[in-house]
Scaffold this active site. Structure first.
Site: not given
Ligand SMILES: *Cc1c(COP(=O)(O)O)cnc(C)c1O
Length: 409
Positions: A95, A117, A390
């Site tokens: 993020k 948000e 992620s």
């Molecule tokens: C917010 C989040 C997601 C989902 O959001 P995307 O916009 O689909 O990437 C995925 N993995 C993590 C660790 C997140 O914090």
């Protein structure tokens, strides 16, 4: 799909084929146009890129490693598995890439306040950290349900000097938090920038957030070419709104030999309300049809009267009834395949990665890891998979602890 065609999307009005666009109240048209102009200017400005790259490196910790998961590869017995380590970034997830880009843009526009948000809280934490760094005020909207299941992140946001406003309407999750954030923006558009956290919402957000996240794939491409002297055979990423997935995929979209798989939340089952699979479930009855939500035309989970459905996932970050419009386009074009993985499979995959590699993933990428567990053994040992890791699992320890074999907590 020809590379050139892919690189020019969206069109001037923010359309990815039939999807995307700008479906907003009159009061937001001018601010969105101003934002788009500012973004296009910034994108062409070398000073902006230098400042952003400096912050991505020294504040956020880029480049992130592309890690060869040797033990997991051996355990699965098929393709060679690499993890793109976005979990190692400052604040714990991808993020921050987008928050730094939009935060700098807001400062250029003379805004004094950021509105965001948050679902899992990761976007709230990243926005609050960037606001503190830039000396901006920050308000974060979060559903009450999410505040309960992501307590740690609520404390982190407040620690960073931002205000968390509980959202008690609707299902008290991400969808409702976005409604409230948009309401705040409409009222305070002169002083405030709405820092949207994924590739959703009205144009230019899906384009802008995608561009800020594309650093993931640019790095991964150079890293895999260095490590393996070839491109990967398969890319895997979880899809909430779709920003980490498109961030990894974009750089490879023009390479026909690179297959891509987006993994959504299958939740507890295929009935409407039990999952958040907008693109990935085969069933006609799962409730996903094109419609408008939060300013964009895309696949939306809805009942037969067109009411937005509730969703369920063990992972708050995937728990959203719509999906970024570019993903809807890529699915229809057949360029990316989408599938869904259930709560239990994701929890098991999180434990597997922890035990095999010493890495505790967030529950969102644990969905991508669960799909990896199915795919890798069927592939040849000289083939290569990159999974976008992620985020890290700290925020999910409460939920994970309830699923340990010892039954702790
Ligand atoms: C917010 C989040 C997601 C989902 O959001 P995307 O916009 O689909 O990437 C995925 N993995 C993590 C660790 C997140 O914090």
């Amino acid at each position: 799909m020809p590379r050139a065609a892919q690189q020019t999307l969206p069109d001037a009005r923010g359309h990815f084929g039939p999807y995307g666009g700008r479906f907003v109240p009159e009061t937001l048209v001018a601010p969105l146009e101003e934002l788009e102009r500012a973004y296009r200017r910034a994108r062409a400005d070398r000073g902006f890129a230098q400042t952003l790259n400096h912050l991505l490196a020294d504040f956020a910790g880029r480049p992130t490693p592309l890690y060869f998961a040797e033990r997991l590869t051996r355990y699965l017995g098929g393709a060679r598995v690499y993890l793109k380590r976005e979990d190692l970034l400052h604040t714990g997830a991808h993020k921050i890439n987008n928050c730094l880009g939009q935060g700098l843009l807001a400062a250029r526009l003379g805004k004094r306040r950021l509105i965001a948000e948050t679902g899992a809280g990761q976007h709230g934490v990243a926005t609050a950290a960037v606001a503190a760094h830039l000396g901006l005020k920050c308000t974060v909207y979060m559903g009450e349900e999410d505040m309960a299941r992501q307590r740690l992140n609520v404390v982190r946001i407040e620690m960073l000097g931002a205000e968390v406003i509980p959202v008690v309407s609707g299902s008290r999750t991400l969808k409702d938090a976005i409604n409230e954030a948009m309401r705040d923006w409409v009222t305070n558009v002169e002083s405030s920038h709405y820092l949207l956290g994924s590739v959703c919402g009205a144009h230019p957000y899906p384009m802008m957030v995608r561009d800020f996240q594309s650093v993931i794939g640019r790095e991964a491409r150079a890293q895999i070419l260095r490590a393996e002297k070839r491109l990967p055979d398969l890319l895997l990423a979880c899809v909430g709104g779709g920003s980490n997935a498109i961030g990894l995929f974009r750089e490879f979209l023009g390479e026909a030999a690179v297959k891509m798989l987006g993994v959504e939340a299958g939740g507890r089952g295929s009935a409407l309300g039990e999952h958040a699979a907008r693109l990935g479930l085969r069933s006609r009855r799962n409730g996903a049809r094109p419609g408008v939500l939060h300013g964009t035309y895309t696949y939306v989970l809805q009942d037969k009267h067109g009411q937005i459905s509730t969703t369920h996932s063990v992972s708050a970050g995937l728990d959203y009834p719509a999906v970024g419009p570019e993903h809807a386009f890529l699915r229809d074009a057949g360029r990316v395949v989408y599938t869904a993985v259930g709560d239990e499979e994701a929890l098991a995959a999180a434990r597997l990665l922890a035990e095999q590699e010493g890495i505790i993933p967030a529950l969102e990428p644990a969905h991508a890891l669960a799909e990896l567990v199915k795919r890798a053994p069927k592939m040849r040992r000289n083939q290569v998979i990159i999974v976008n890791l992620s985020g890290r699992g700290d925020k999910d320890m409460d939920i994970l602890s309830r699923h340990l074999p010892t039954g702790m907590a």
